[in-house]
Design a protein around this motif. Sequence first.
Motif, PDB file in Angstrom:
ATOM      1  N   MET A  97       0.597  -0.890   0.371  1.00 31.02           N
ATOM      2  CA  MET A  97      -0.005  -0.025   0.052  1.00 31.02           C
ATOM      3  C   MET A  97       0.746   1.477   0.421  1.00 31.02           C
ATOM      4  O   MET A  97       0.280   2.667   0.562  1.00 31.02           O
ATOM      5  N   ARG A  98       1.958   1.696  -0.576  1.00 32.14           N
ATOM      6  CA  ARG A  98       2.926   2.277  -0.732  1.00 32.14           C
ATOM      7  C   ARG A  98       3.096   3.453  -1.898  1.00 32.14           C
ATOM      8  O   ARG A  98       3.515   4.196  -2.026  1.00 32.14           O
ATOM      9  N   LYS A  99       1.997   2.927  -2.980  1.00 30.51           N
ATOM     10  CA  LYS A  99       1.927   4.003  -4.266  1.00 30.51           C
ATOM     11  C   LYS A  99       0.809   4.282  -3.817  1.00 30.51           C
ATOM     12  O   LYS A  99       0.059   4.483  -3.026  1.00 30.51           O
ATOM     13  N   GLY A 100       1.341   5.645  -4.514  1.00 29.10           N
ATOM     14  CA  GLY A 100       0.907   6.966  -4.760  1.00 29.10           C
ATOM     15  C   GLY A 100      -0.150   6.886  -6.005  1.00 29.10           C
ATOM     16  O   GLY A 100      -0.561   5.685  -6.685  1.00 29.10           O
ATOM     17  N   ILE A 101      -1.131   7.754  -5.793  1.00 34.47           N
ATOM     18  CA  ILE A 101      -1.774   8.154  -7.304  1.00 34.47           C
ATOM     19  C   ILE A 101      -0.938   7.086  -8.634  1.00 34.47           C
ATOM     20  O   ILE A 101      -1.456   6.895  -9.193  1.00 34.47           O
ATOM     21  N   GLY A 102       0.029   8.444  -8.994  1.00 33.19           N
ATOM     22  CA  GLY A 102       0.842   7.838  -9.718  1.00 33.19           C
ATOM     23  C   GLY A 102       1.201   6.907 -10.303  1.00 33.19           C
ATOM     24  O   GLY A 102       1.015   6.028 -11.498  1.00 33.19           O
ATOM     25  N   GLY A 103       2.048   5.978  -9.333  1.00 32.84           N
ATOM     26  CA  GLY A 103       1.997   4.238  -8.965  1.00 32.84           C
ATOM     27  C   GLY A 103       0.951   3.463  -9.297  1.00 32.84           C
ATOM     28  O   GLY A 103       0.937   2.103  -9.986  1.00 32.84           O
ATOM     29  N   LEU A 104      -0.796   4.194  -8.736  1.00 31.22           N
ATOM     30  CA  LEU A 104      -1.572   2.992  -8.681  1.00 31.22           C
ATOM     31  C   LEU A 104      -2.104   3.046 -10.325  1.00 31.22           C
ATOM     32  O   LEU A 104      -2.556   2.494 -10.648  1.00 31.22           O
ATOM     33  N   VAL A 105      -1.961   4.295 -11.482  1.00 30.98           N
ATOM     34  CA  VAL A 105      -2.151   4.482 -12.670  1.00 30.98           C
ATOM     35  C   VAL A 105      -1.308   3.837 -13.255  1.00 30.98           C
ATOM     36  O   VAL A 105      -2.203   3.263 -14.488  1.00 30.98           O
ATOM     37  N   ALA A 106      -0.412   3.524 -12.931  1.00 30.07           N
ATOM     38  CA  ALA A 106       0.530   3.227 -13.641  1.00 30.07           C
ATOM     39  C   ALA A 106       0.434   1.848 -13.783  1.00 30.07           C
ATOM     40  O   ALA A 106      -0.300   0.929 -14.559  1.00 30.07           O
TER      41      ALA A 106
ATOM     42  N   ALA B 261      -2.846   0.605 -13.203  1.00 29.40           N
ATOM     43  CA  ALA B 261      -4.109   0.314 -13.679  1.00 29.40           C
ATOM     44  C   ALA B 261      -4.005   0.097 -15.059  1.00 29.40           C
ATOM     45  O   ALA B 261      -4.392  -0.844 -16.247  1.00 29.40           O
ATOM     46  N   GLN B 262      -2.670   0.968 -15.623  1.00 25.88           N
ATOM     47  CA  GLN B 262      -2.407   0.545 -16.926  1.00 25.88           C
ATOM     48  C   GLN B 262      -1.922  -0.294 -17.676  1.00 25.88           C
ATOM     49  O   GLN B 262      -2.260  -0.531 -19.117  1.00 25.88           O
ATOM     50  N   ASP B 263      -0.888  -1.110 -16.546  1.00 21.54           N
ATOM     51  CA  ASP B 263      -0.109  -1.304 -17.658  1.00 21.54           C
ATOM     52  C   ASP B 263      -0.171  -2.753 -17.347  1.00 21.54           C
ATOM     53  O   ASP B 263      -0.476  -3.872 -17.996  1.00 21.54           O
ATOM     54  N   VAL B 264      -0.628  -3.267 -16.036  1.00 18.36           N
ATOM     55  CA  VAL B 264      -0.956  -4.479 -15.681  1.00 18.36           C
ATOM     56  C   VAL B 264      -2.267  -5.140 -15.587  1.00 18.36           C
ATOM     57  O   VAL B 264      -2.760  -6.391 -16.500  1.00 18.36           O
ATOM     58  N   LEU B 265      -2.926  -3.968 -15.874  1.00 14.99           N
ATOM     59  CA  LEU B 265      -4.755  -4.153 -16.102  1.00 14.99           C
ATOM     60  C   LEU B 265      -5.357  -3.872 -17.396  1.00 14.99           C
ATOM     61  O   LEU B 265      -6.438  -4.377 -17.895  1.00 14.99           O
TER      62      LEU B 265
END
Length: 97
Positions: free
Chosen positions: A1-10, A12-16
């Motif tokens: 749970m260390r990721k912020g907005i930028g990491g979570l956006v990445a 969602a885009q790259d993995v999902l």
Amino acid sequence: MRKGIGGLVAKAQDVLKQDTRSGAVFAFRGGRGDRIKLLHWDGQGFCLYYKILEKGRFPWPSPAEGAANLTSAQLAMLWEGIDWRRPTWTSPPDRVG
């Protein structure tokens, strides 16, 4: 749970392979299961909601099931810590009069 907005956006885009600006809500759960982050694009920017349960764990699909598409009702149940896969329905009210 260390990721912020930028990491979570990445993620969602790259993995999902999803368009994060589509209006969808993306949910990410921590390893212990007691923390959840919801990511949403509101048209002007990203909103990040974070919740930690004092007791219990958030229900989550198994990795074999892959990504899950939830209805708004299921998402509300998830946010409340209710198992959206097996909700317990109450009986209808008795007829009055």
